[in-house]
Enzyme design. Structure first.
Site, PDB file in Angstrom:
ATOM      1  N   ARG A  54       0.850  -1.200   0.000  1.00 15.59           N
ATOM      2  CA  ARG A  54       0.000   0.000   0.000  1.00 15.59           C
ATOM      3  C   ARG A  54       0.879   1.241   0.000  1.00 15.59           C
ATOM      4  NH1 ARG A  54      -1.293   1.913   4.513  1.00 15.59           N
ATOM      5  NH2 ARG A  54      -1.951  -0.043   5.479  1.00 15.59           N
ATOM      6  N   TYR A 107     -16.834  16.753 -15.546  1.00 19.74           N
ATOM      7  CA  TYR A 107     -17.164  15.334 -15.627  1.00 19.74           C
ATOM      8  C   TYR A 107     -18.213  15.017 -14.552  1.00 19.74           C
ATOM      9  CZ  TYR A 107     -16.575  10.302 -15.029  1.00 19.74           C
ATOM     10  OH  TYR A 107     -16.795   8.963 -14.897  1.00 19.74           O
ATOM     11  N   ASP A 179      -7.899  18.792 -14.712  1.00 21.52           N
ATOM     12  CA  ASP A 179      -8.195  17.421 -15.143  1.00 21.52           C
ATOM     13  C   ASP A 179      -7.762  17.332 -16.608  1.00 21.52           C
ATOM     14  OD1 ASP A 179      -9.343  15.065 -16.106  1.00 21.52           O
ATOM     15  OD2 ASP A 179     -11.087  15.206 -14.801  1.00 21.52           O
ATOM     16  N   LYS A 204      -8.609   6.161 -19.285  1.00 28.95           N
ATOM     17  CA  LYS A 204      -8.935   6.663 -20.613  1.00 28.95           C
ATOM     18  C   LYS A 204      -7.716   6.597 -21.541  1.00 28.95           C
ATOM     19  CE  LYS A 204     -12.726   7.390 -18.314  1.00 28.95           C
ATOM     20  NZ  LYS A 204     -13.018   8.669 -17.670  1.00 28.95           N
TER      21      LYS A 204
HETATM   22  C1  LIG Z   1     -13.569   9.095 -16.440  1.00 27.50           C
HETATM   23  C2  LIG Z   1     -13.209  10.442 -15.977  1.00 27.50           C
HETATM   24  C3  LIG Z   1     -12.946  10.706 -14.634  1.00 27.50           C
HETATM   25  C4  LIG Z   1     -13.118   9.665 -13.551  1.00 27.50           C
HETATM   26  O1  LIG Z   1     -12.205   8.611 -13.675  1.00 27.50           O
HETATM   27  P1  LIG Z   1     -12.508   7.087 -13.267  1.00 27.50           P
HETATM   28  O2  LIG Z   1     -11.251   6.383 -13.656  1.00 27.50           O
HETATM   29  O3  LIG Z   1     -13.711   6.634 -14.023  1.00 27.50           O
HETATM   30  O4  LIG Z   1     -12.743   7.069 -11.794  1.00 27.50           O
HETATM   31  C5  LIG Z   1     -12.570  11.989 -14.292  1.00 27.50           C
HETATM   32  N1  LIG Z   1     -12.459  12.967 -15.217  1.00 27.50           N
HETATM   33  C6  LIG Z   1     -12.714  12.747 -16.513  1.00 27.50           C
HETATM   34  C7  LIG Z   1     -12.580  13.873 -17.488  1.00 27.50           C
HETATM   35  C8  LIG Z   1     -13.099  11.490 -16.947  1.00 27.50           C
HETATM   36  O5  LIG Z   1     -13.358  11.285 -18.242  1.00 27.50           O
END
Ligand SMILES: *Cc1c(COP(=O)(O)O)cnc(C)c1O
Length: 384
Positions: A54, A107, A179, A204
């Site tokens: 961890r 998001y 982000d 992603k």
């Molecule tokens: C998918 C996404 C998230 C969240 O991420 P997870 O891996 O699904 O928890 C945050 N910001 C954006 C822009 C996203 O597309």
């Protein structure tokens, strides 16, 4: 960090940063250290600082060093999901009574985390149109500690001028969080533009193959990096060894994938813009997009995300999503395969009725790296 590789180009860093050939065997790819604990050579005699997975695990360390190098930061941290990374960040930066500014097209999961979870702990928030600096200034309060930006944004591909908002944040004594999930560090480097922390859903583009859920934080501020690392260990939502390995593997091809995602999206945008059943196309590469100049200034290319509105309203938008054959109907984005979805009923159902609600006739595409002619043909038949 691997100081000796940090002057190299992005594509080289993506493949090598944090990943020396294995000292014991020479394996050119970091092994998956699928282990919870490490033998100590006498009490406290840790080999390479590893004691419990961890706190740190060598496969995760490789990914974290790689992430830091790619974003031009000093500290990278890998989490079990993008939202786990966001949760750790918010609980590190904010205390009861503090205030944060969030974008009006955040998001959906970010909005839900802030409005439905973090708010209960006494943190206040307000919504701003972050592509308009005046709107951000208006949303500021004396207790504002964080300005949150997502650019390009999801699902309307709004563009925020990162350097401009970084100035506003600095003036207000707040931290700027970006982000960077939609752009990836190959297309956009928020830390170099003045951001304090970069957030990723590595699920992603970073992972890139729709086979892992993960998240990341990167900062250039050593002290903040230590605080985030403390919270990462204290809260425990770390990326496991195999998930870290999958993200590392995906990142090796990030640059070539992003080039193809962007090129395919450009062709699709041209076709959609000329289609009689499409009433509006959202893509920062379009000269008519209100954020086009800013995007051209702060991004290497415009990426693979495209949204558009369909004549005939919600029913027709849903029907288009049901008719594609190469584009797979599904949530998420950023993988090699093309995806299509209806944000109002799928990814953004959680923001219905809020300031973040999306148009009902909106369709979102995550343009993959298949042959673009197959993608164009598929959309043509689906639009009818
Ligand atoms: C998918 C996404 C998230 C969240 O991420 P997870 O891996 O699904 O928890 C945050 N910001 C954006 C822009 C996203 O597309």
């Amino acid at each position: 960090m691997n100081e000796h590789v940090s002057t190299r180009h992005f594509e080289t860093l993506a493949i090598h940063a944090g990943q020396e050939p294995d000292a014991a065997t020479g394996a050119v790819v970091p092994p998956i250290h699928q282990v919870s604990t490490f033998k100590q050579d006498g009490v406290g005699g840790l080999r390479g600082g590893y004691e419990y997975s961890r706190s740190a695990n060598p496969t995760r360390t490789a990914l974290e060093e790689n992430l830091a190098a790619l974003e031009g930061g000093r500290r990278g941290l890998a989490f079990a999901s993008g939202l786990a990374a966001e949760d750790c960040l918010l609980r590190t930066l904010l205390r009861p009574g503090d205030h944060l500014v969030i974008p009006d097209d955040a998001y959906g999961g970010t909005f839900r985390l802030i409005a439905k979870v973090v708010e209960k702990w006494g943190v206040e928030w307000s919504v701003a149109n972050t592509s308009d600096p005046a709107s951000v200034r208006e949303a500021l309060r004396p207790q504002t500690k964080v300005i949150w930006v997502e650019t390009p944004s999801n699902p309307l591909l709004g563009i925020t001028d990162i350097a401009l908002i970084a100035d506003i944040a600095r003036g207000a004594g707040a931290r700027l969080v970006v982000d960077n999930t939609f752009a990836s560090p190959y297309l956009q480097q928020p830390l170099a533009l003045g951001a304090d922390v970069v957030v990723h859903s590595t699920t992603k583009y970073m992972g890139g193959h729709s086979d892992v859920v993960g998240g990341a934080l990167v900062t250039a501020d050593e002290e903040l990096g230590d605080e985030l690392a403390f919270h990462q260990n204290a809260m425990g939502a770390i990326a496991g060894p195999f998930d870290s390995w999958l993200v590392l593997r995906g990142i090796k091809t990030l640059a070539v994938r992003m080039d193809r995602h962007s090129a395919n999206a450009q062709r699709i945008v041209e076709a959609l813009s000329a289609h009689p059943k499409v009433t509006q196309v959202y893509y920062p590469g379009l000269a008519s997009h209100p954020g086009h100049e800013t995007a051209a200034k702060q991004m290497r290319d415009f990426g693979g995300m495209v949204s558009f509105r369909v004549a005939g309203g919600e029913e027709e938008a849903v029907a288009v999503c049901d008719r594609t054959k190469v584009f797979t109907l599904g949530e998420s984005l950023g993988g090699v395969e093309s995806l299509i979805e209806h944000p109002g009923r799928m990814t953004h159902a959680s923001v219905a009725g809020s300031a973040l609600e999306v148009p009902a006739d909106l369709v979102r595409l995550s343009v993959g790296i298949e042959a673009v002619d197959d993608l164009l043909e598929d959309l043509r038949q689906a639009l009818g």
